[in-house]
Design a protein around this motif. Structure first.
Motif, PDB file in Angstrom:
ATOM      1  N   ILE A  86      -7.364  -3.380  10.317  1.00 25.22           N
ATOM      2  CA  ILE A  86      -6.935  -4.404  11.258  1.00 25.22           C
ATOM      3  C   ILE A  86      -6.702  -5.679  10.458  1.00 25.22           C
ATOM      4  N   ALA A  87      -5.482  -6.209  10.538  1.00 27.48           N
ATOM      5  CA  ALA A  87      -5.130  -7.396   9.763  1.00 27.48           C
ATOM      6  C   ALA A  87      -4.022  -8.162  10.488  1.00 27.48           C
ATOM      7  N   ARG A  88      -3.707  -9.351   9.963  1.00 28.15           N
ATOM      8  CA  ARG A  88      -2.630 -10.146  10.545  1.00 28.15           C
ATOM      9  C   ARG A  88      -1.270  -9.800   9.945  1.00 28.15           C
ATOM     10  N   HIS A  89      -1.251  -9.315   8.709  1.00 29.11           N
ATOM     11  CA  HIS A  89       0.005  -8.979   8.041  1.00 29.11           C
ATOM     12  C   HIS A  89      -0.247  -7.926   6.970  1.00 29.11           C
ATOM     13  N   GLU A  90       0.832  -7.411   6.374  1.00 30.30           N
ATOM     14  CA  GLU A  90       0.728  -6.309   5.405  1.00 30.30           C
ATOM     15  C   GLU A  90      -0.118  -6.684   4.189  1.00 30.30           C
ATOM     16  N   LYS A  91       0.092  -7.869   3.676  1.00 32.30           N
ATOM     17  CA  LYS A  91      -0.655  -8.306   2.494  1.00 32.30           C
ATOM     18  C   LYS A  91      -2.154  -8.370   2.800  1.00 32.30           C
ATOM     19  N   GLY A  92      -2.486  -8.833   3.988  1.00 31.16           N
ATOM     20  CA  GLY A  92      -3.881  -8.882   4.395  1.00 31.16           C
ATOM     21  C   GLY A  92      -4.487  -7.491   4.523  1.00 31.16           C
ATOM     22  N   ALA A  93      -3.693  -6.530   4.969  1.00 21.89           N
ATOM     23  CA  ALA A  93      -4.180  -5.153   5.087  1.00 21.89           C
ATOM     24  C   ALA A  93      -4.536  -4.596   3.714  1.00 21.89           C
ATOM     25  N   LEU A  94      -3.708  -4.878   2.719  1.00 19.73           N
ATOM     26  CA  LEU A  94      -4.012  -4.431   1.357  1.00 19.73           C
ATOM     27  C   LEU A  94      -5.280  -5.107   0.839  1.00 19.73           C
ATOM     28  N   SER A  95      -5.437  -6.383   1.112  1.00 24.80           N
ATOM     29  CA  SER A  95      -6.620  -7.121   0.663  1.00 24.80           C
ATOM     30  C   SER A  95      -7.900  -6.552   1.267  1.00 24.80           C
ATOM     31  N   VAL A  96      -7.860  -6.233   2.541  1.00 24.92           N
ATOM     32  CA  VAL A  96      -9.035  -5.667   3.212  1.00 24.92           C
ATOM     33  C   VAL A  96      -9.393  -4.317   2.599  1.00 24.92           C
ATOM     34  N   ALA A  97      -8.389  -3.499   2.320  1.00 23.26           N
ATOM     35  CA  ALA A  97      -8.641  -2.191   1.720  1.00 23.26           C
ATOM     36  C   ALA A  97      -9.321  -2.337   0.357  1.00 23.26           C
ATOM     37  N   VAL A  98      -8.843  -3.253  -0.458  1.00 22.42           N
ATOM     38  CA  VAL A  98      -9.437  -3.476  -1.782  1.00 22.42           C
ATOM     39  C   VAL A  98     -10.863  -4.001  -1.646  1.00 22.42           C
ATOM     40  N   GLN A  99     -11.093  -4.915  -0.704  1.00 22.63           N
ATOM     41  CA  GLN A  99     -12.429  -5.477  -0.498  1.00 22.63           C
ATOM     42  C   GLN A  99     -13.437  -4.420  -0.059  1.00 22.63           C
ATOM     43  N   HIS A 100     -12.969  -3.380   0.610  1.00 23.89           N
ATOM     44  CA  HIS A 100     -13.854  -2.302   1.048  1.00 23.89           C
ATOM     45  C   HIS A 100     -13.980  -1.192   0.011  1.00 23.89           C
ATOM     46  N   GLY A 101     -13.404  -1.381  -1.167  1.00 22.36           N
ATOM     47  CA  GLY A 101     -13.584  -0.435  -2.257  1.00 22.36           C
ATOM     48  C   GLY A 101     -12.541   0.665  -2.351  1.00 22.36           C
ATOM     49  N   TYR A 102     -11.454   0.548  -1.634  1.00 19.28           N
ATOM     50  CA  TYR A 102     -10.385   1.540  -1.698  1.00 19.28           C
ATOM     51  C   TYR A 102      -9.314   1.057  -2.668  1.00 19.28           C
ATOM     52  N   GLU A 103      -8.565   2.011  -3.234  1.00 16.88           N
ATOM     53  CA  GLU A 103      -7.470   1.673  -4.141  1.00 16.88           C
ATOM     54  C   GLU A 103      -6.151   2.086  -3.483  1.00 16.88           C
ATOM     55  N   PRO A 104      -5.462   1.135  -2.837  1.00 16.66           N
ATOM     56  CA  PRO A 104      -4.218   1.479  -2.151  1.00 16.66           C
ATOM     57  C   PRO A 104      -3.093   1.811  -3.133  1.00 16.66           C
ATOM     58  N   ASP A 105      -2.183   2.647  -2.676  1.00 11.40           N
ATOM     59  CA  ASP A 105      -0.993   2.980  -3.449  1.00 11.40           C
ATOM     60  C   ASP A 105      -0.085   1.752  -3.435  1.00 11.40           C
ATOM     61  N   ARG A 106       0.292   1.267  -4.597  1.00 11.67           N
ATOM     62  CA  ARG A 106       1.078   0.030  -4.704  1.00 11.67           C
ATOM     63  C   ARG A 106       2.581   0.272  -4.828  1.00 11.67           C
ATOM     64  N   SER A 107       3.022   1.518  -4.700  1.00  5.55           N
ATOM     65  CA  SER A 107       4.452   1.775  -4.814  1.00  5.55           C
ATOM     66  C   SER A 107       5.186   1.190  -3.601  1.00  5.55           C
ATOM     67  N   PRO A 108       6.450   0.788  -3.776  1.00  6.91           N
ATOM     68  CA  PRO A 108       7.200   0.177  -2.670  1.00  6.91           C
ATOM     69  C   PRO A 108       7.352   1.090  -1.456  1.00  6.91           C
ATOM     70  N   SER A 109       7.409   2.385  -1.666  1.00 12.38           N
ATOM     71  CA  SER A 109       7.573   3.305  -0.538  1.00 12.38           C
ATOM     72  C   SER A 109       6.281   3.502   0.244  1.00 12.38           C
ATOM     73  N   ALA A 110       5.161   3.065  -0.293  1.00 13.55           N
ATOM     74  CA  ALA A 110       3.863   3.274   0.350  1.00 13.55           C
ATOM     75  C   ALA A 110       3.298   1.974   0.897  1.00 13.55           C
ATOM     76  N   LYS A 111       4.153   1.051   1.296  1.00 13.04           N
ATOM     77  CA  LYS A 111       3.640  -0.213   1.821  1.00 13.04           C
ATOM     78  C   LYS A 111       2.949   0.020   3.169  1.00 13.04           C
ATOM     79  N   PRO A 112       2.027  -0.847   3.551  1.00 11.99           N
ATOM     80  CA  PRO A 112       1.318  -0.677   4.826  1.00 11.99           C
ATOM     81  C   PRO A 112       2.294  -0.634   6.003  1.00 11.99           C
TER      82      PRO A 112
END
Length: 71
Positions: free
Chosen positions: A23-49
């Motif tokens: 749950i976030a306000r925007h895509e960048k925030g969603a990535l930040s929350v995932a990293v803060q919880h210890g997950y490593e999101p896929d950073r490729s352009p096709s895998a954006k939130p």
């Protein structure tokens, strides 16, 4: 000035093709929350939130417990 509460549910793809919901306000925030919880999101352009239906909010990693939501 007040902060808006996050209210949009995003699907974030992880490196191993796993999915998490955030749950976030925007895509960048969603990535930040995932990293803060210890997950490593896929950073490729096709895998954006991606924005998903609000029904997935109960699966979100940063969902508040029922007692906290009531207060």
């Amino acid at each position: 000035m007040t902060k808006k509460k996050p209210n949009i549910v995003y699907r974030v793809e992880l490196g191993g093709a796993d999915l998490i919901y955030v749950i976030a306000r925007h895509e960048k925030g969603a990535l930040s929350v995932a990293v803060q919880h210890g997950y490593e999101p896929d950073r490729s352009p096709s895998a954006k939130p991606r924005r998903v239906d609000g029904l997935f909010a109960e699966r979100a990693i940063n969902r508040k417990p029922a007692k906290a939501e009531a207060a």
